[in-house]
Design an enzyme around this catalytic site. Structure first.
Site, PDB file in Angstrom:
ATOM      1  N   GLY A   9       0.835  -1.203   0.000  1.00 35.77           N
ATOM      2  CA  GLY A   9       0.000   0.000   0.000  1.00 35.77           C
ATOM      3  C   GLY A   9       0.871   1.254   0.000  1.00 35.77           C
ATOM      4  O   GLY A   9       0.522   2.278   0.591  1.00 35.77           O
ATOM      5  N   GLY A  12      -0.326   4.987  -1.229  1.00 37.44           N
ATOM      6  CA  GLY A  12      -1.341   5.748  -0.505  1.00 37.44           C
ATOM      7  C   GLY A  12      -0.772   6.913   0.298  1.00 37.44           C
ATOM      8  O   GLY A  12       0.428   7.176   0.270  1.00 37.44           O
ATOM      9  N   ASP A  35       2.276  -1.973  -4.352  1.00 41.97           N
ATOM     10  CA  ASP A  35       0.852  -1.602  -4.331  1.00 41.97           C
ATOM     11  C   ASP A  35       0.138  -2.447  -5.370  1.00 41.97           C
ATOM     12  O   ASP A  35       0.788  -3.153  -6.151  1.00 41.97           O
ATOM     13  CB  ASP A  35       0.665  -0.098  -4.583  1.00 41.97           C
ATOM     14  N   TYR A 143     -15.311  -0.299   8.737  1.00 35.57           N
ATOM     15  CA  TYR A 143     -13.874  -0.033   8.904  1.00 35.57           C
ATOM     16  C   TYR A 143     -13.474  -0.199  10.376  1.00 35.57           C
ATOM     17  O   TYR A 143     -12.485  -0.870  10.688  1.00 35.57           O
ATOM     18  CB  TYR A 143     -13.597   1.387   8.414  1.00 35.57           C
ATOM     19  N   LYS A 147     -10.904  -2.891  12.146  1.00 32.24           N
ATOM     20  CA  LYS A 147      -9.742  -2.490  12.949  1.00 32.24           C
ATOM     21  C   LYS A 147      -9.815  -3.099  14.344  1.00 32.24           C
ATOM     22  O   LYS A 147      -8.805  -3.539  14.894  1.00 32.24           O
ATOM     23  CB  LYS A 147      -9.646  -0.957  13.014  1.00 32.24           C
ATOM     24  N   ILE A 173      -5.002  11.988   9.623  1.00 33.94           N
ATOM     25  CA  ILE A 173      -3.623  12.395   9.302  1.00 33.94           C
ATOM     26  C   ILE A 173      -3.653  13.483   8.223  1.00 33.94           C
ATOM     27  O   ILE A 173      -4.253  13.301   7.160  1.00 33.94           O
ATOM     28  CB  ILE A 173      -2.784  11.196   8.799  1.00 33.94           C
TER      29      ILE A 173
HETATM   30  C1  AKB Z   1     -10.750   7.734   8.325  1.00 33.92           C
HETATM   31  O1  AKB Z   1     -11.230   8.879   8.412  1.00 33.92           O
HETATM   32  O2  AKB Z   1     -11.413   6.750   7.967  1.00 33.92           O
HETATM   33  C2  AKB Z   1      -9.302   7.519   8.698  1.00 33.92           C
HETATM   34  C3  AKB Z   1      -9.133   7.125  10.122  1.00 33.92           C
HETATM   35  C4  AKB Z   1      -9.460   8.067  11.202  1.00 33.92           C
HETATM   36  O3  AKB Z   1      -8.727   6.023  10.382  1.00 33.92           O
HETATM   37  N1  AKB Z   1      -8.550   8.713   8.430  1.00 33.92           N
END
Ligand code: AKB
Length: 320
Positions: A9, A12, A35, A143, A147, A173
């Site tokens: 990756g 990115g 990638d 997501y 995680k 970030i």
């Molecule tokens: C997102 O906004 O999905 C990411 C994160 C906070 O993991 N930048």
């Protein structure tokens, strides 16, 4: 001896800057970028580059064997906003890629793994201010679920099989080199691009939506610090809380206005508002600070100055 690193990756937002930084520390020949496609020519043309499919064990293993890789940074992921549009795709990519690198380490093909987690592991039932390391975690995004589950698997592989996996819960970030894609915190990057190009920005979050954020240089430093820390110092093998600053769209707009007085912001919240509302507003990262001396450097004002300066050069325009 230098590690022999594979970044998955690498095209990115974070992977690209990590590639350049790791090459400057360990040498170009020791850092292989990879990638799924040639999407970032700065990276593709900057040194060793391979096409690697993070969902294909054989593809990763082939690259590990070709270059005698001992360390993998797994930066490929589908982020929060895209994950809500393509839930099964996010689940498949985020989980399969993690299992592949964990299993490569379990089988002793590699020695060390970095895998990013996120503030998305937290949910609406989590305390929102100064969110502690250990607390209620009920993520409501796909997501966030990937995680959180990924964190459990990292700890499991460490405890059961002795896999040296290290992880950080990244906040949003902010960076100027490569744009992020598919995240909820992406507004905090877009706003600077639009400020320089159009002098106005329509934000997809409401003005008082406070979220934890960090400048790229701090995120890269934290990543390299935890990867080079002594093994016994890294006590947490799920993922460390990591914090810098927190701000709202209104506050970042005010900071931009200090440099571009005519800058205007409007607000049209969309489906990403619900995601942002489910996340913490600020993070308590005392385990990282006490464990391996983590400390951020960049304030909101520092970030605004850097972003505007670099983007002005990139777009060849003058801010004032
Ligand atoms: C997102 O906004 O999905 C990411 C994160 C906070 O993991 N930048």
């Amino acid at each position: 001896m230098n590690p022999k690193i594979l970044i998955i990756g690498a095209c990115g937002q974070i992977g690209s800057e990590l590639t350049f930084k790791l090459r400057s520390i360990y040498g170009d020949e020791n850092v292989i970028a990879s990638d799924i496609s040639y999407s970032n020519l700065d990276i593709v043309n900057s040194g060793f580059f391979e096409i690697v499919d993070a969902q294909d064990y054989a593809s990763i293993k082939g690259c590990v064997e070709k270059y005698n890789i001992d360390t993998i940074y797994l930066m490929a992921a589908i982020l929060s906003a895209t994950g809500e549009k393509f839930p099964m795709k996010a689940w498949d990519l985020n989980m399969n890629s993690l299992f592949h690198v964990l299993n490569l380490a379990k089988a002793k093909f590699i020695k060390q793994i970095f895998w990013p987690s996120s503030i998305a592991v937290f949910g609406p039932s989590t305390p929102t201010e100064s969110t502690p390391q250990y607390t209620t975690m009920e993520p409501t995004t796909v997501y966030g679920i990937t995680k959180q589950v990924g964190e459990r698997w990292c700890e499991y592989y460490n405890q059961k099989y002795g896999v040296d996996v290290r992880s950080l819960r990244y906040p949003g970030i902010i960076s100027w080199k490569t744009q992020p894609g598919g995240g909820t915190t992406d507004y905090a990057v877009d706003i600077y691009h639009k400020a320089v190009i159009d002098k106005k920005y329509d934000c997809f979050l409401t003005e008082n939506t406070k979220l934890p954020m960090m400048f790229m240089d701090d995120a890269i430093k934290a990543t390299i610090d935890i990867m080079s820390a002594d093994n016994d110092v890294v006590k947490i093998r799920s993922s460390y809380n990591l914090a810098a600053i927190s701000f709202t769209p209104k506050e970042v707009a005010a900071s931009i206005k200090q440099h571009i007085p005519e800058f205007e912001i409007s607000y049209t919240p969309d489906y990403r508002q619900a995601i942002a509302d489910s996340w913490p507003k600020s993070i308590n990262d005392e385990e990282a600070r006490e464990g391996w001396n983590w400390k951020y450097t960049f304030s909101l004002e520092d970030i605004t100055k850097k972003m505007l300066f670099q983007l002005e050069k990139k777009y060849n325009t003058t801010v004032k």
